[in-house]
Design a protein around this motif. Sequence first.
Motif, PDB file in Angstrom:
ATOM      1  N   PHE A   1       0.840  -1.193   0.000  1.00 17.98           N
ATOM      2  CA  PHE A   1       0.000   0.000   0.000  1.00 17.98           C
ATOM      3  C   PHE A   1       0.871   1.237   0.000  1.00 17.98           C
ATOM      4  N   THR A   2       0.270   2.348  -0.411  1.00 16.04           N
ATOM      5  CA  THR A   2       0.990   3.613  -0.532  1.00 16.04           C
ATOM      6  C   THR A   2       0.217   4.700   0.205  1.00 16.04           C
ATOM      7  N   LEU A   3       0.940   5.502   0.984  1.00 17.02           N
ATOM      8  CA  LEU A   3       0.367   6.653   1.686  1.00 17.02           C
ATOM      9  C   LEU A   3       1.113   7.897   1.238  1.00 17.02           C
ATOM     10  N   ASP A   4       0.434   8.800   0.566  1.00 14.73           N
ATOM     11  CA  ASP A   4       1.054  10.035   0.063  1.00 14.73           C
ATOM     12  C   ASP A   4       2.379   9.778  -0.644  1.00 14.73           C
ATOM     13  N   GLY A   5       2.410   8.780  -1.486  1.00 16.31           N
ATOM     14  CA  GLY A   5       3.595   8.477  -2.282  1.00 16.31           C
ATOM     15  C   GLY A   5       4.620   7.596  -1.588  1.00 16.31           C
ATOM     16  N   THR A   6       4.428   7.283  -0.324  1.00 17.55           N
ATOM     17  CA  THR A   6       5.373   6.435   0.407  1.00 17.55           C
ATOM     18  C   THR A   6       4.872   4.992   0.396  1.00 17.55           C
ATOM     19  N   PRO A   7       5.703   4.077  -0.138  1.00 16.65           N
ATOM     20  CA  PRO A   7       5.266   2.682  -0.202  1.00 16.65           C
ATOM     21  C   PRO A   7       5.476   1.942   1.118  1.00 16.65           C
ATOM     22  N   PHE A   8       4.552   1.061   1.427  1.00 23.92           N
ATOM     23  CA  PHE A   8       4.628   0.206   2.610  1.00 23.92           C
ATOM     24  C   PHE A   8       4.284  -1.218   2.195  1.00 23.92           C
ATOM     25  N   LEU A   9       4.766  -2.149   2.960  1.00 26.27           N
ATOM     26  CA  LEU A   9       4.368  -3.534   2.825  1.00 26.27           C
ATOM     27  C   LEU A   9       3.905  -3.986   4.203  1.00 26.27           C
ATOM     28  N   ALA A  10       2.695  -4.513   4.278  1.00 27.54           N
ATOM     29  CA  ALA A  10       2.186  -5.068   5.530  1.00 27.54           C
ATOM     30  C   ALA A  10       2.284  -6.582   5.410  1.00 27.54           C
ATOM     31  N   LEU A  11       2.868  -7.219   6.412  1.00 24.89           N
ATOM     32  CA  LEU A  11       3.110  -8.663   6.409  1.00 24.89           C
ATOM     33  C   LEU A  11       2.388  -9.307   7.580  1.00 24.89           C
ATOM     34  N   ASN A  12       1.630 -10.338   7.306  1.00 29.23           N
ATOM     35  CA  ASN A  12       1.051 -11.159   8.375  1.00 29.23           C
ATOM     36  C   ASN A  12       2.085 -12.229   8.715  1.00 29.23           C
ATOM     37  N   GLY A  13       2.926 -11.938   9.684  1.00 33.09           N
ATOM     38  CA  GLY A  13       4.019 -12.835  10.027  1.00 33.09           C
ATOM     39  C   GLY A  13       3.822 -13.598  11.322  1.00 33.09           C
ATOM     40  N   GLY A  14       2.725 -13.349  12.017  1.00 31.89           N
ATOM     41  CA  GLY A  14       2.496 -14.020  13.285  1.00 31.89           C
ATOM     42  C   GLY A  14       2.741 -13.087  14.453  1.00 31.89           C
ATOM     43  N   SER A  15       2.578 -13.615  15.634  1.00 34.63           N
ATOM     44  CA  SER A  15       2.645 -12.794  16.852  1.00 34.63           C
ATOM     45  C   SER A  15       4.049 -12.715  17.455  1.00 34.63           C
ATOM     46  N   ILE A  16       5.056 -13.086  16.711  1.00 31.59           N
ATOM     47  CA  ILE A  16       6.429 -13.130  17.223  1.00 31.59           C
ATOM     48  C   ILE A  16       6.943 -11.736  17.598  1.00 31.59           C
ATOM     49  N   PHE A  17       6.685 -10.742  16.747  1.00 34.06           N
ATOM     50  CA  PHE A  17       7.224  -9.395  16.951  1.00 34.06           C
ATOM     51  C   PHE A  17       6.106  -8.400  17.205  1.00 34.06           C
ATOM     52  N   LYS A  18       6.420  -7.364  17.961  1.00 31.63           N
ATOM     53  CA  LYS A  18       5.487  -6.285  18.271  1.00 31.63           C
ATOM     54  C   LYS A  18       6.127  -4.956  17.882  1.00 31.63           C
ATOM     55  N   PHE A  19       5.292  -3.974  17.605  1.00 26.66           N
ATOM     56  CA  PHE A  19       5.791  -2.626  17.319  1.00 26.66           C
ATOM     57  C   PHE A  19       6.257  -1.970  18.617  1.00 26.66           C
ATOM     58  N   SER A  20       7.207  -1.045  18.489  1.00 28.52           N
ATOM     59  CA  SER A  20       7.633  -0.266  19.643  1.00 28.52           C
ATOM     60  C   SER A  20       7.783   1.194  19.229  1.00 28.52           C
ATOM     61  N   GLU A  21       7.878   2.061  20.220  1.00 32.85           N
ATOM     62  CA  GLU A  21       8.047   3.482  19.964  1.00 32.85           C
ATOM     63  C   GLU A  21       9.424   3.826  19.387  1.00 32.85           C
ATOM     64  N   ALA A  22      10.297   2.840  19.324  1.00 35.01           N
ATOM     65  CA  ALA A  22      11.631   3.093  18.779  1.00 35.01           C
ATOM     66  C   ALA A  22      11.566   3.481  17.294  1.00 35.01           C
ATOM     67  N   ILE A  23      10.483   3.125  16.639  1.00 37.73           N
ATOM     68  CA  ILE A  23      10.253   3.513  15.245  1.00 37.73           C
ATOM     69  C   ILE A  23       8.906   4.224  15.194  1.00 37.73           C
ATOM     70  N   SER A  24       8.862   5.366  14.513  1.00 35.82           N
ATOM     71  CA  SER A  24       7.596   6.076  14.345  1.00 35.82           C
ATOM     72  C   SER A  24       7.571   6.708  12.968  1.00 35.82           C
ATOM     73  N   PHE A  25       6.365   7.031  12.527  1.00 30.25           N
ATOM     74  CA  PHE A  25       6.170   7.712  11.256  1.00 30.25           C
ATOM     75  C   PHE A  25       5.744   9.131  11.555  1.00 30.25           C
ATOM     76  N   ILE A  26       6.402  10.097  10.909  1.00 34.81           N
ATOM     77  CA  ILE A  26       6.119  11.506  11.129  1.00 34.81           C
ATOM     78  C   ILE A  26       5.194  11.999  10.026  1.00 34.81           C
ATOM     79  N   ILE A  27       4.114  12.641  10.436  1.00 38.60           N
ATOM     80  CA  ILE A  27       3.209  13.281   9.484  1.00 38.60           C
ATOM     81  C   ILE A  27       3.410  14.775   9.640  1.00 38.60           C
ATOM     82  N   HIS A  28       3.977  15.407   8.625  1.00 43.36           N
ATOM     83  CA  HIS A  28       4.215  16.855   8.629  1.00 43.36           C
ATOM     84  C   HIS A  28       2.930  17.542   8.179  1.00 43.36           C
ATOM     85  N   CYS A  29       2.281  18.249   9.095  1.00 39.94           N
ATOM     86  CA  CYS A  29       0.978  18.858   8.831  1.00 39.94           C
ATOM     87  C   CYS A  29       1.116  20.344   8.524  1.00 39.94           C
ATOM     88  N   SER A  30       0.307  20.812   7.587  1.00 44.25           N
ATOM     89  CA  SER A  30       0.395  22.211   7.165  1.00 44.25           C
ATOM     90  C   SER A  30      -0.285  23.168   8.132  1.00 44.25           C
TER      91      SER A  30
END
Length: 166
Positions: A59-88
């Motif tokens: 999928f693509t959000l404002d020109g940025t490509p992403f891949l979402a993977l159903n890989g199982g419950s092994i890994f969880k997201f953390s705050e160590a990585i975040s996406f910045i939305i620059h708002c006008s």
Amino acid sequence: MASVQKISTCLWFDTEALEAAQFYTAIFKKASIGRITRYGKEGFEYHQKPEGSVMTVEFTLDGTPFLALNGGSIFKFSEAISFIIHCSDQDEVDYFWEKLTEEGDPAAQQCGWLKDKYGVSWQVIPVEMVDLLNDPDNEKSQKVMAAMLPMKKIDLATLKEVYVRG
């Protein structure tokens, strides 16, 4: 051969890849879902996913490509990585904040950061705030910083008021 962006982001989900891609593409105005791949019989001993279930969603959000993977419950997201939305402006901050915090973690909201219902961290930041924080007048920029730190969702009008009072 299809053209591919050199670097893109893969988000690891348990089973929610398609649901998450649909959620995100409904929020961003310039967004789309691309290819969806599915698990087959091969490799079941490794992936343990039912044949025909979603494996990946591009999928693509404002020109940025992403891949979402159903890989199982092994890994969880953390705050160590975040996406910045620059708002006008504040309206855009309010829009993204409202959409992304829906069913998210209220305890993980501070300084423009939030965690959505999938555990993905986002920074919803007005571009003008960055300018205020980087003002050459250190006293003004530090007062803006002090006003910003206790905020959950950024209130640009308050930050501008603090800046003007300097």
